[in-house]
Every structure is written in structure tokens, then in C-alpha cells.
Enzyme design. Structure first.
Site, PDB file in Angstrom:
ATOM      1  N   MET C   1       0.917  -1.150   0.259  1.00 40.12           N
ATOM      2  CA  MET C   1      -0.128   0.253  -0.434  1.00 40.12           C
ATOM      3  C   MET C   1       1.184   1.306   0.002  1.00 40.12           C
ATOM      4  SD  MET C   1      -1.091  -0.844   3.854  1.00 40.12           S
ATOM      5  CE  MET C   1      -1.599  -2.771   3.627  1.00 40.12           C
ATOM      6  N   PRO C   2       2.115   1.689  -0.569  1.00 34.53           N
ATOM      7  CA  PRO C   2       3.018   2.309  -0.842  1.00 34.53           C
ATOM      8  C   PRO C   2       2.180   3.582  -0.953  1.00 34.53           C
ATOM      9  CG  PRO C   2       3.362   0.750  -2.149  1.00 34.53           C
ATOM     10  CD  PRO C   2       2.753  -0.196  -1.926  1.00 34.53           C
ATOM     11  N   TYR C   3       1.982   4.736  -0.910  1.00 39.57           N
ATOM     12  CA  TYR C   3       1.106   6.240  -2.038  1.00 39.57           C
ATOM     13  C   TYR C   3       2.728   6.876  -2.450  1.00 39.57           C
ATOM     14  CZ  TYR C   3       0.361  11.050  -2.158  1.00 39.57           C
ATOM     15  OH  TYR C   3      -0.243  12.320  -2.728  1.00 39.57           O
TER      16      TYR C   3
END
Lengths: 69, 69, 69, 69, 69, 69
Positions: C1-3
Site C-alpha cells: 500500500m505505498p503512496y
């Protein structure tokens, strides 16, 4: 799939994992309730900032805390 | 002169300097290839976020990891 | 779930939807390849900034472009 | 009520509280002087980034520093 | 004096001023309730992002919407 | 190579290119003077935010402006 970033100062009393969970849950619920967006892919990132690194009104929060504010 | 910010969680296995170099190089190359922008002044900042401070779907990543997700 | 957040200037030639798709796909693949993170919950946001609003080396990009840089 | 975020690398010589206060004061004064905005509610956040986590021109700052740049 | 940034996509139905007010009020109340912080100096910024500029899982939201997602 | 992001509201009187140039120059000079960093690779990005999208103390700036604040 909203993205939310919360920046708060690191105060003497650390923010607990439970408080962080409540913030994340609360913001996610709010976006669902108001905009009908998320919640499965709502991302929330909390940044805890040293008081020397956070300024308001031209002063660091550390300076304001020394003055009792 | 693009600016890129990458936020990822701090997992049990820390991200190595080599992995960070590969991310920075990869993003810089991608921007050059797709947009012809940079690379000399492309800035990339990687933020590593505690699992308690990163939420998705209303839960902290720490809670999800405890559940084996 | 990187941003991931990408900021680039709005140049005379607009960035096409295909280029944006390639940037988003490219960054998502890169994070999967280097860190094994995502890709399903990787979020990428592209901000296109007016040249008057983007500065480097003390000058706006608009000023630099007028000088042919 | 402007908001300003400053990201700089953590170099060998740490940034002192006095320097942070000068940055916060200086940015707040600048916004007041140029735009007449703030200063009471101007918020400034300084992020200090590890040299491994900050890239320019496709390289981490750590790699550049090892090369004496 | 927390700072909150909310990024959401611009969908076909625009977000109304009332919804934005509810988001700002809701986040400010949440921070007061959970952390006792603010509310007078709590700053909230809402960014509305074009669907071409917002990606999840390697695709732009525009592509996903065309597919009915 | 500092990175600075400035967020201000779009008020009735637009911010002129000259004011933006002065902000970018001023912040770049400040970082050089206080930290000896930059200026050649100092990046500054100015975001102008609609008054409906900017909140302080639980209210949008638009609501505050209607009240003459």
C-alpha cells in the site's frame, strides 16, 4: 480511495496506538459518510513532528511550550 | 525538475540503502523515459512510516499485520 | 500500500492520459519489483503545477523558459 | 493562514533549534511581506530526511556525499 | 495546531461546499476529541484530483471508471 | 537541494507572477543564508487552494470571508 495525511506535534505525552487507530478509523468513516468514498482503499498517514520542527505564528512550538502555551 | 515523494511502511525487514537507490534511480529513469523530464534536477524523497501511523481501510497496518495480513 | 506523489510542471505540451497511465503503472511496478509492496493498494497522485508556481534555483520555471532553458 | 513544508537532508552537522526558529520566522515574515498573509496562523513544518532517503539526479544524497559532492 | 491534507478524485458529481465544510469540521472535531488538539489552529486542505491523475493498483481511476469500477 | 511547498488560499486578488518569483527567491535565499543549502537545486512549489477547500478552526476560509474575517 481517498488519501489523508495528518501532521501533529510530538508532545510530552506520546500518542498511543489506540489513538492512532481511532484517528484512522474516524477519518475513514467521515469520508465514507460525507462523500461515500472508500473505505477499503482509504489511506491515512500520520506524521508526528518534533516541536522544534513545527512552527506557528513565526515561532517553533517548542518555544511556545517553554512559555507555557 | 520533477519532485517525487514515496511513502512506505517500516516493516520488520528494513529497506536497504541499495533498494532506496534502485527506487530513486527507477523513478528518475521513468520520468525521463515517459515525459523527457529531468533527470539532473529530479528530486525523490522516501518517507518510511511506522505501521501504527499508516492506515488502510480504517485500520492501522500494525493491526492488519497482527492478523497476518 | 505505498503512496506516491509526483509533481511536474505544466509545459506547453500537455501530459497525455496515456503518459499518466504509464507513469502510474511504471511506479507501481517499480515498488513491486524493488520492495515487493503493493500493487493492488499502491496509490499514485500526479500534480501538474503551473510554471509560475514552480521554482528552482531561486527562479520560477516560467522565467527560465522565457530565457530558453 | 499559509502552510509551508520544508524538506532538507540530515547532514553530519545537525540543524540547531536556533536555525529552525530562523527558518520558521523567516518564511513567516516573507509571506507577510510579499502576500500580506498570516502571520498568526502561518504553519511551517520542517522535515529532516536521511541522506539515503533523499535522491537527486537518480542518486541518493548519501552516494553523492561519499563522492565528496 | 494539527495540519490535515485530504486528497480525493474529482468525480462526475462535484463535491459541494457543504460537503467540504462537513469534512473540515469533522476532521477538526475528531482531532479535538481523540488528541485534545486544536481546534482553533487546525488547518485542513482538500485537494481534488483529476481521475487521470490518480492511480490505484497500477491504473488511473479514469480507466477504472470506464470499466464501471 | 531543499524542497519547499507553500500552500495559500486563492483570494479575490490573484497572486501575481512577480509575487510568486519573490516568494521563490526569498525562500531560496533564506535556506542558503540559514543552512548554507542550495540554492541551485532548491525546489519550491506553490499551491493555490480554493477558499472552499481550505479550512481553519473547523470552518472553510470561504465561510470566514463571508463573515468578513
Amino acid at each position: 480511495m481517498p488519501y489523508v495525511n495528518i501532521k501533529v506535534t510530538k508532545e510530552q505525552e506520546p500518542i498511543t496506538p489506540e489513538q492512532k487507530q481511532r484517528l484512522i478509523q474516524g477519518v475513514t468513516d467521515l469520508l465514507k459518510e460525507v462523500l461515500g468514498r472508500g473505505p477499503k482503499t482509504t489511506v491515512v498517514v500520520i506524521d508526528e513532528i518534533d516541536m522544534d520542527n513545527y512552527g506557528i505564528g513565526g515561532e517553533t512550538v517548542a518555544v511556545r511550550r517553554q512559555r507555557g502555551e
